[in-house]
Every structure is written in structure tokens, then in C-alpha cells.
Design a protein around this motif. Structure first.
Motif, mmCIF file in Angstrom:
data_model
loop_
_atom_site.group_PDB
_atom_site.id
_atom_site.type_symbol
_atom_site.label_atom_id
_atom_site.label_comp_id
_atom_site.label_asym_id
_atom_site.label_seq_id
_atom_site.Cartn_x
_atom_site.Cartn_y
_atom_site.Cartn_z
ATOM 1 N N THR A 1 0.848 -1.200 0.000
ATOM 2 C CA THR A 1 0.000 0.000 0.000
ATOM 3 C C THR A 1 0.878 1.242 0.000
ATOM 4 O O THR A 1 0.972 1.973 0.983
ATOM 5 N N GLU B 1 2.418 4.428 -2.866
ATOM 6 C CA GLU B 1 2.340 5.009 -4.205
ATOM 7 C C GLU B 1 3.612 4.739 -4.993
ATOM 8 O O GLU B 1 4.706 4.635 -4.433
ATOM 9 N N VAL C 1 -5.936 4.657 -10.019
ATOM 10 C CA VAL C 1 -5.656 4.037 -8.719
ATOM 11 C C VAL C 1 -4.628 2.928 -8.881
ATOM 12 O O VAL C 1 -3.626 2.860 -8.155
ATOM 13 N N TYR D 1 -0.460 2.746 -7.609
ATOM 14 C CA TYR D 1 -0.405 2.047 -6.329
ATOM 15 C C TYR D 1 0.033 0.605 -6.584
ATOM 16 O O TYR D 1 -0.344 0.002 -7.591
ATOM 17 N N TYR E 1 -10.837 9.244 -0.840
ATOM 18 C CA TYR E 1 -9.428 8.880 -0.685
ATOM 19 C C TYR E 1 -8.756 9.850 0.282
ATOM 20 O O TYR E 1 -9.271 10.938 0.542
ATOM 21 N N SER E 2 -7.603 9.422 0.790
ATOM 22 C CA SER E 2 -6.859 10.305 1.681
ATOM 23 C C SER E 2 -6.401 11.535 0.882
ATOM 24 O O SER E 2 -6.283 11.471 -0.347
ATOM 25 N N ARG F 1 -3.602 10.917 -1.685
ATOM 26 C CA ARG F 1 -4.057 10.109 -2.818
ATOM 27 C C ARG F 1 -5.018 10.903 -3.697
ATOM 28 O O ARG F 1 -4.992 10.777 -4.929
ATOM 29 N N THR F 2 -5.858 11.712 -3.079
ATOM 30 C CA THR F 2 -6.782 12.545 -3.849
ATOM 31 C C THR F 2 -6.016 13.459 -4.786
ATOM 32 O O THR F 2 -6.385 13.628 -5.966
ATOM 33 N N VAL G 1 -9.501 7.933 5.724
ATOM 34 C CA VAL G 1 -9.391 6.799 4.800
ATOM 35 C C VAL G 1 -8.081 6.052 5.038
ATOM 36 O O VAL G 1 -7.012 6.660 5.145
ATOM 37 N N ARG H 1 -4.893 3.279 4.324
ATOM 38 C CA ARG H 1 -3.973 3.048 3.200
ATOM 39 C C ARG H 1 -4.516 1.963 2.275
ATOM 40 O O ARG H 1 -4.327 2.022 1.051
ATOM 41 N N ASP I 1 -7.207 3.331 0.070
ATOM 42 C CA ASP I 1 -6.612 4.197 -0.955
ATOM 43 C C ASP I 1 -6.314 3.435 -2.243
ATOM 44 O O ASP I 1 -6.065 4.040 -3.284
#
Length: 665
Positions: free
Chosen positions: A132, A134, A221, A225, A383-384, A387-388, A405, A407, A410
């Protein structure tokens, strides 16, 4: 009655399984007392595992329904098992540990597990959480997504002239996924289409900040990720989305031949469907032949990917012998049970990306756990903040941010728009009402007169009508078989229609319905069963994996006549068809009727769903939703309104600790 006598009595009544009693006996030997309360708790953990529950939550236990007994019997048993002291009793036993050393059972917080299932849950959580994070985006990633997910103006030009004037504005909003119509001049957009404006001019009238296409969000997404889930109901475009995602991954890869991508599904049947659907989706991609050539279209089963060893539970690939791949796509992930998911994730190299596809609202796996549901728990399209920001920059869309939110969430995207089931689709409306637990909505749908669904109130005459409907549906494949059609065509025609039911036994179950359909087909002279088990036209469903033959639980074949005698033909996971001697088949059964559980991963043009009129534990919201959504074009439901209403209210709850473990609770 002592504990040992209770267990013997329950076993003789078929209230518990042989393995439940045997595990209790093993624990009794370890503690030296067959009547110790821990023996009862051991039997209960095993019993609940048979119902799909990974553990027993000692704090959430209903002491009046131990082993699903009546309250009166359960109270008597509780006097021995002492549920009010369960935590201290269990924690103080030498056969229960915390997982740090080998013990038959593990107590984690208030949850009691068999050690194997606790270890599997921990491994799944560890493998997912470790991914989890990015992934830095290559330059041009947003442009790649823009090109792949650009609205199809050519299609719009074909559709637009056929729309009524009064509905054009609404259909344009739907076509472009417009969420804020105040930001779009719909009259100018209509005028541009009517006056033959260019594609670029039309697109310039619909800005991304007024739209929200969840397929594009899902691709973003998964592109950004290392662990991602794309969940959605039938017709929401999961396969189309993943095909475009794979194209984006290929285009953004720095490897000359692209990343090493593997596609898998839990069953051979599901793998065949994925091979076909992903092949069609890739062929339609707006990319060069070079990019298209780097995207795999052949799917396999999870067992084949891991390297199943005949007659052994081990796989060739595991933590000590990892798979060689960069990206793993798992379709129909709701069907993957906890132990198999643990084995699959353990065999992946650390750098591998994982993309799960499935419908979180479908039935969970037949075996223990509800992995996809646990992963998606709490995901709602927010999303967090970090992430947004990433997803908005990749898609151009405005997304909702929420500091709470997790991980894991996300990495989850829920596809919300069905491209198959529109407002005029009774199947879609019925599935929506059932999925929402909306009994009033269920009645509303059934009273609307939708042409693609029919509810037949179940009684003796209507039961006969269900059999007659099945006979009518199966006539096509049997006629084609007699006319000498090729094997694949026969298998395809058989797949156009299916009768599904909730139970295995009884007149409303697989056994009774198969016998009734077989007799009716014989009366119509469409089949000639005689005294032999195998006859031309008999549909056969495999019920046990045979890795050596490449046949897996749920695979369906048809008995055909060849010069050398009767053979059973199956569609294989590699897209070919293959015949087998009937004597070589693993455990199997006739498949004119099949359970909803076994139908997962399949779709049928016409689905006939027969549900029992009397209450039964298997009749849940998820089962009815899954059965209904197997239908593509036509659905006939044979049930009582009362049984449907009960099912809508009854939501399956499987006990596990995975959701908490994924979120650090």
C-alpha cells in the motif's frame, strides 16, 4: 450430559462434521480431559470454519445458539462450555497460543482461530499492507490515461440521432459522466453534434472538472499504487478498465518488452471467460499494434500459475520459490478463499503489483473467509488527501478527500455505473434493490412489468413450469448436438441457458431438479439416458480439482459421441476444447441444474432461478444477488414473495480479523 457425550450426540445428528468431532478428540488427548470446556471451544472453532467463519469472536458470541442449536439445548451446553468465562478459559489453555509458537489454536484479542487460518490471515494482511504505497509516476501518465479513456465521439454520433428531443440533455449527461451540469453548456453541446462539429470541438465543451468517470479513476488508482482493487457489479466495465490499465502500464514501462503480466482466475471456467473478454477488450483499444502485442490475453487458473502438484497440497511456487512476474491480475477475486489468497500472495516477488477484480457484493468464497469483502470494507469512493491529489492530477477529476481513509482503501475503486443494466432493465433494477436490502424497492421492481424479468410464485404447478422452461432452453444445444455441430458450438449453446438453485438436496435443490429435468428431456426424446450413467448430451460439472488433467471444480463439459466411443468435451483454460474418457473424470455430477455458488464466474443469456419457499440459512441477500446477476438478457425467478423478502433482509456476515488487521486495529 458431559462434553464428550454432547459432541457424540451432535455428530450422530449431523449437527457437526466428522472433522469437528475429530479435532475435538485431538484436543482432548492434548489436555488429557475429554470433558474440558476447551474441547467444546475447539469443536466450535472447527464447526464455524465449516460455515466460512475464519474465527470465533468470544465477545460477540451468541451463547443461546452454540453450534446453531435451539436456545434450550444451547443453554444446557453453555453450562459446560462456560461462555461467560471463555476468554480466561481459552487463554489459560496449553493448546492455545498467541501465534509466536506452534499451538493448535491461536487467541488474538477476543478471536479464537485454528493456527493455520490465523497464519493465513496474518500473511494476507502483511502482503497487502506492504504494497500500500504510491509508485512514482512516469512523465506523460495523465496524457496516456486521457487518450485511453477519451469519450467515444464516434459512438455518440451514432446514438445521438435516435434519442428523443426531450431526453437528449439527460443522455448527454450520462454519456459524458457529467457530475456538475452547471459547468457544461448542454445546449451548445447538442448544437455542436447537430451541426457536425469536430471531435475536438465537442470534447472542448465538456471539461474534466465537470465529469467523473470511475473507470478512469480505477485505472489511475492501479497505475499509481502497488496494490489495487477494482470492484463493481456486472456490466460496470471491469474488464474494459483493466485492459486500458494494462495498456497504460505497458506504455509507461521502461522495459523494452513491457512488464511481465499474468492474468489468473480461481476456476478454469472463470479463466476461460477472462481470456475471451480481455481478448475482445484489448482488440478494441485505441493503441498501436506494438502496445497491443505486449498485453497478454491468455488467462490461467491460480492453481496452474502456482504450479499445482498432483496428489499434493503444496505448490511449486511459494515463499521460497517465487513467481517471475511484475503485475498480477486476479479476476473473480470474491471467489478466492483466505488460504489460497495467502499462498498466492506469498509466492509473489516483493516488487510485484497486485490488481484484484471482482464484485464485493457477490457471495464470498465457498471455503473460509471473505477476503475481497474485507479489503473493500469502508471503501466508498473517497481517498486520503495525498491520494486525492495524485488521482486528481492523473485524471483531471475532482475527488472527495477524507483524512480517515486507510492506506488499503486508498487502493480500492468501486465502479458505480452499469453499461449493461440501464434504467429499463428489470435485472439491473432488481439486483440494485436486493443489494441495498430494500424490500419496498423489490416490490416496486416486480410490479413495474419489466420485460426481461418475471417472478413466478412458487407452487406445485409453477415448479413444473420451471422444469418446462429449462427443457425449452436446453433444446437448442441438444438439437445442435444431434445435427453434428462442432463441440465448441454445443458448449456455447448450453451456456446460453442455466437453471440455478440455492440448495444441493431436496426437490428445490440440484439433485431433485436434475432428476426432474432429465426425465422431462427424455420424455421429449431429446436425450436417451437408459441405464448408463453417461449418455450423449449429458452435461457434467467437475466437483474436484484434477491438476494433472487441467480440470477444476466448477468446469462444465458435455458428453459427445465419437468414433471411438463416448467422450466428455470441455472448454479449457487456454481457450481450446479437449475431450476426456468418462472414466478419467474426477468427481463430477450432472449439471442441468447447479447451485448459485457454483455459477459464480459465469453469465448466461437466460437464467432460471429456483429458490426454496421455506426458510433456510443459505437464502441470503448475497446469494439472491449473485443468482440474479448471472442473467444477461432474461431472468425467470421461481420463488415466493415471502422467501425473497426474507433473503433481502438476511445479509451474510463472516467472522474474521482481516479487515482490522489491514487497517492496523
Amino acid at each position: 450430559m458431559a462434553m464428550s457425550e454432547w459432541l457424540q450426540t451432535l455428530y450422530k445428528r449431523n449437527a457437526i462434521r466428522a472433522i469437528d468431532r475429530q479435532f475435538a478428540r485431538f484436543i482432548a488427548e492434548q489436555v488429557g480431559d475429554g470433558n474440558s470446556p476447551i474441547v467444546g471451544w475447539a469443536a466450535l472453532v472447527s464447526f464455524e470454519l465449516g460455515k466460512g467463519n475464519v474465527c470465533v469472536d468470544l465477545n460477540a458470541l451468541d451463547a443461546s445458539r452454540l453450534f446453531d442449536l435451539s436456545p434450550a439445548e444451547s443453554i444446557k451446553l453453555a453450562a459446560i462450555m462456560q461462555p461467560e468465562n471463555a476468554l480466561s478459559l481459552v487463554a489459560g489453555s496449553e493448546v492455545v497460543g498467541d501465534g509466536s509458537s506452534p499451538t493448535p489454536m491461536v487467541l488474538a484479542g477476543t478471536r479464537l482461530y485454528l493456527h493455520r487460518y490465523w497464519a493465513a490471515e496474518q500473511r494476507v494482511a502483511q502482503e497487502i499492507v506492504s504494497r500500500t504505497n504510491e509508485i512514482p509516476m512516469a512523465s506523460g501518465a495523465s496524457e496516456i490515461l486521457d487518450a485511453l479513456f477519451q469519450p467515444d465521439i464516434t459512438l455518440l454520433r451514432k446514438l445521438f440521432p435516435g434519442w428523443d428531443e426531450s431526453e437528449k440533455a439527460g443522455k448527454l449527461v450520462d454519456f459524458f459522466d457529467i457530475t456538475d451540469s452547471e459547468k457544461v453548456d448542454l445546449l451548445s453541446l447538442q448544437s455542436a453534434l447537430e451541426n457536425g462539429a469536430s471531435d475536438a470541438e465537442i470534447l472542448s465543451l465538456v471539461h474534466d472538472n465537470a465529469r467523473l468517470n470511475w473507470q478512469k479513476v480505477a485505472a489511475a488508482v492501479a497505475l499509481s499504487y502497488r496494490f489495487a482493487v477494482v470492484s463493481g457489479g456486472p456490466g460496470t466495465g471491469k474488464t474494459t478498465t483493466v485492459a486500458k490499465l494494462l495498456a497504460a502500464l505497458v506504455q509507461s514501462s521502461d522495459k523494452p518488452n513491457g512488464p511481465d503480466i499474468k492474468l489468473v482466475a480461481p476456476t478454469g471456467k472463470a479463466a476461460n471467460r477472462l481470456t475471451e473478454s480481455i481478448g475482445n477488450a484489448v482488440a478494441a483499444l485505441p493503441v498501436s499494434d506494438e502496445v497491443r502485442g505486449k498485453i497478454p490475453v491468455q488467462a490461467s487458473t491460480i492453481h496452474r500459475l502456482l504450479g499445482a502438484i498432483p496428489s499434493r497440497v503444496e505448490f511449486r511456487h511459494h515463499e521460497g520459490n517465487r513467481l517471475h512476474l511484475d503485475i498480477l491480475v486476479v479476476d473473480e477475486a470474491s471467489m478466492v478463499d483466505l488460504p489460497l489468497m495467502a499462498r498466492l500472495l506469498s509466492a509473489l516477488p516483493d516488487h510485484a503489483r497486485v490488481i484484484l477484480l471482482g464484485d464485493r457484493d457477490q457471495l464470498a468464497s465457498v471455503e473460509a473467509g471473505a477476503v475481497l469483502g474485507d479489503i473493500c470494507l469502508g471503501a466508498d469512493g473517497r481517498y486520503s488527501p495525498p491520494r486525492t491529489a495524485t488521482l486528481s492530477s492523473l485524471t483531471g477529476f475532482s475527488l472527495a478527500a477524507d483524512d480517515s481513509v486507510s492506506r488499503v482503501s486508498d487502493g480500492v475503486c468501486l465502479l458505480k455505473k452499469s453499461y449493461r443494466f440501464h434504467a429499463q432493465s428489470g435485472i439491473g433494477q432488481l439486483a440494485k434493490a436486493i443489494n441495498e436490502g430494500n424490500a419496498a424497492g423489490l416490490d416496486w421492481v416486480l410490479q413495474r412489468g419489466f420485460k426481461d424479468i418475471a417472478l413466478h410464485d412458487l407452487d406445485t404447478d409453477v415448479y413444473s413450469e420451471a422444469i418446462a422452461l429449462a427443457v425449452s432452453g436446453y433444446r437448442d444445444y441438444l438439437t445442435a448436438l444431434k445435427a453434428g455441430a462442432d463441440n465448441r458450438s454445443v458448449l456455447g449453446k448450453f451456456g446460453d441457458v442455466r437453471l440455478l438453485c440455492a440448495l444441493a438436496e431436496g426437490p428445490f435443490g440440484v439433485k431433485g431438479l436434475n432428476i426432474a429435468i432429465e426425465k422431462a428431456l427424455a420424455a421429449e426424446k431429446l436425450i436417451a439416458p437408459g441405464e448408463e450413467l453417461f449418455y450423449v448430451g449429458r452435461p457434467v460439472m467437475v466437483t474436484q480439482n484434477d491438476h494433472g488433467l487441467g480440470l477444476y471444480n466448477g468446469d462444465i463439459g458435455i458428453v459427445v459421441a465419437q468414433e471411438e466411443g463416448l467422450r466428455v468435451v470441455f472448454d479449457m483454460a487456454d481457450g481450446s476444447s479437449k475431450t476426456f474418457l468418462p472414466s478419467r473424470l474426477p468427481a463430477h455430477q450432472t449439471a442441468f441444474a447447479m447451485t448459485v455458488h457454483k455459477s459464480q464466474g459465469s453469465e448466461f443469456g437466460h437464467t432460471i432461478l429456483v429458490l426454496p419457499p421455506t426458510p433456510t440459512p443459505v437464502m441470503t441477500r448475497e446469494l439472491v444477488y449473485t443468482g440474479i446477476t448471472r442473467a444477461k438478457n432474461r431472468l425467470d425467478v421461481f420463488a415466493t414473495r415471502a422467501s425473497l423478502a426474507r433473503a433481502v433482509k438476511r445479509k451474510t456476515q463472516r467472522f474474521s480479523g482481516l479487515a482490522d488487521a489491514l487497517r492496523g486495529r
